[in-house]
Structures are given as structure tokens and as C-alpha cells.
Design a protein around this motif. Structure first.
Motif, PDB file in Angstrom:
ATOM      1  N   PHE A  22       0.840  -1.197   0.000  1.00  0.00           N
ATOM      2  CA  PHE A  22       0.000   0.000   0.000  1.00  0.00           C
ATOM      3  C   PHE A  22       0.878   1.251   0.000  1.00  0.00           C
ATOM      4  O   PHE A  22       0.645   2.187  -0.770  1.00  0.00           O
ATOM      5  N   THR A  23       1.865   1.274   0.866  1.00  0.00           N
ATOM      6  CA  THR A  23       2.758   2.431   0.970  1.00  0.00           C
ATOM      7  C   THR A  23       3.491   2.674  -0.340  1.00  0.00           C
ATOM      8  O   THR A  23       3.598   3.812  -0.806  1.00  0.00           O
ATOM      9  N   HIS A  26       1.243   4.220  -2.949  1.00  0.00           N
ATOM     10  CA  HIS A  26       0.709   5.551  -2.628  1.00  0.00           C
ATOM     11  C   HIS A  26       1.814   6.503  -2.182  1.00  0.00           C
ATOM     12  O   HIS A  26       1.611   7.350  -1.316  1.00  0.00           O
ATOM     13  N   ARG A  27       2.968   6.390  -2.795  1.00  0.00           N
ATOM     14  CA  ARG A  27       4.117   7.226  -2.419  1.00  0.00           C
ATOM     15  C   ARG A  27       3.846   8.711  -2.560  1.00  0.00           C
ATOM     16  O   ARG A  27       4.420   9.527  -1.851  1.00  0.00           O
ATOM     17  N   ALA A  29       1.166  10.240  -1.841  1.00  0.00           N
ATOM     18  CA  ALA A  29       0.246  10.734  -0.812  1.00  0.00           C
ATOM     19  C   ALA A  29       1.001  11.579   0.203  1.00  0.00           C
ATOM     20  O   ALA A  29       2.129  11.261   0.587  1.00  0.00           O
ATOM     21  N   ALA A  32      -0.721   9.148   5.122  1.00  0.00           N
ATOM     22  CA  ALA A  32      -1.574   7.958   5.135  1.00  0.00           C
ATOM     23  C   ALA A  32      -1.679   7.459   6.570  1.00  0.00           C
ATOM     24  O   ALA A  32      -0.726   7.563   7.346  1.00  0.00           O
ATOM     25  N   PHE A  33      -2.844   6.940   6.911  1.00  0.00           N
ATOM     26  CA  PHE A  33      -3.080   6.416   8.248  1.00  0.00           C
ATOM     27  C   PHE A  33      -3.436   4.948   8.153  1.00  0.00           C
ATOM     28  O   PHE A  33      -4.161   4.529   7.246  1.00  0.00           O
ATOM     29  N   PHE A  34      -2.942   4.167   9.101  1.00  0.00           N
ATOM     30  CA  PHE A  34      -3.253   2.746   9.185  1.00  0.00           C
ATOM     31  C   PHE A  34      -3.740   2.446  10.594  1.00  0.00           C
ATOM     32  O   PHE A  34      -3.201   2.981  11.566  1.00  0.00           O
TER      33      PHE A  34
END
Length: 124
Positions: A22-23, A26-27, A29, A32-34
Motif C-alpha cells: 500500500f505504501t 501511494h508514495r 500521498a 496515510a493512516f493505518f
């Protein structure tokens, strides 16, 4: 006990792999929250720049869980025993959010955290 540990290890590997994918995808972004319930127990904190511990008093937590359809007190006890003490998680976390507060206070606190993270990232 051994099979539980093997299952957890496989689950943790899968979760870690999904976080990394995912990270990577979505570089661009800004942020980002997990939500990672066993973040420290699984040593996943190394995957993140910052950690936020959302917590509330035990009584409130238990009351919230009791409202769920499939509440099982024994299962709750087992899950609690597997987890690190919340006070230890609070010490290890970069930011804290007390979820026993009113929604408006939670939003204000979260906005403060986002602002602080943004400031720190701009300084890097």
C-alpha cells in the motif's frame, strides 16, 4: 500454543506485506493512516514515521465491546492477555488520542496531530 504462534506469524507477515505494498503504491500521498491493533506487539512500528495511540479507560472499552452483537467475555479476556498494556503503548507512541472524549474534541485533537506531523515533515 505452537499453532497459534505459527498462525500469528503468518498473519503478521501478510499484514506487513500489505502495508508495504500500500505504501509503495501511494508514495505520492501527503499522509496515510493505518489502524494496526497489534502494532507494537508485532513490531510494525518500524514501518511508520509516527504512531498514534487511541485509548480510553478500560470500563468504557468494555462497555463499547459489550454492545457488539457477538460479545464473548472469555474471548475478550484472551485478546486482552495477548496485547501489550495500554500504558506501555502510550509511552511508545508519538501521539495520544483519548477516545472517551466528545467527538468534537477528538476531531480537534486529530487536527492538532495532523498539523504537528505536517510541520515535522516540512522540517525534514
Amino acid at each position: 500454543e505452537k499453532s497459534r504462534i505459527e498462525i500469528e506469524n503468518n498473519d503478521h507477515k501478510s499484514v506487513k506485506q500489505e502495508i508495504v505494498i500500500f505504501t509503495r503504491n501511494h508514495r505520492s500521498a501527503i499522509m496515510a493512516f493505518f489502524e494496526v491493533p497489534l502494532l507494537f506487539e508485532a513490531s510494525f512500528e518500524e514501518l511508520f514515521d509516527f504512531t498514534i495511540c487511541a485509548y480510553c479507560p478500560e470500563k468504557i472499552r468494555l462497555d463499547r465491546i459489550k454492545k457488539r452483537q457477538n460479545f464473548d467475555k472469555e474471548q475478550y479476556k484472551k485478546i486482552n492477555q495477548l496485547q501489550m498494556d495500554i500504558e506501555d503503548k502510550k509511552i511508545l507512541s508519538d501521539f495520544l488520542i483519548d477516545t472517551s472524549k466528545r467527538k468534537s474534541e477528538l476531531i480537534k485533537k486529530l487536527n492538532q496531530i495532523i498539523k504537528k506531523i505536517s510541520e515535522i515533515c516540512q522540517e525534514r
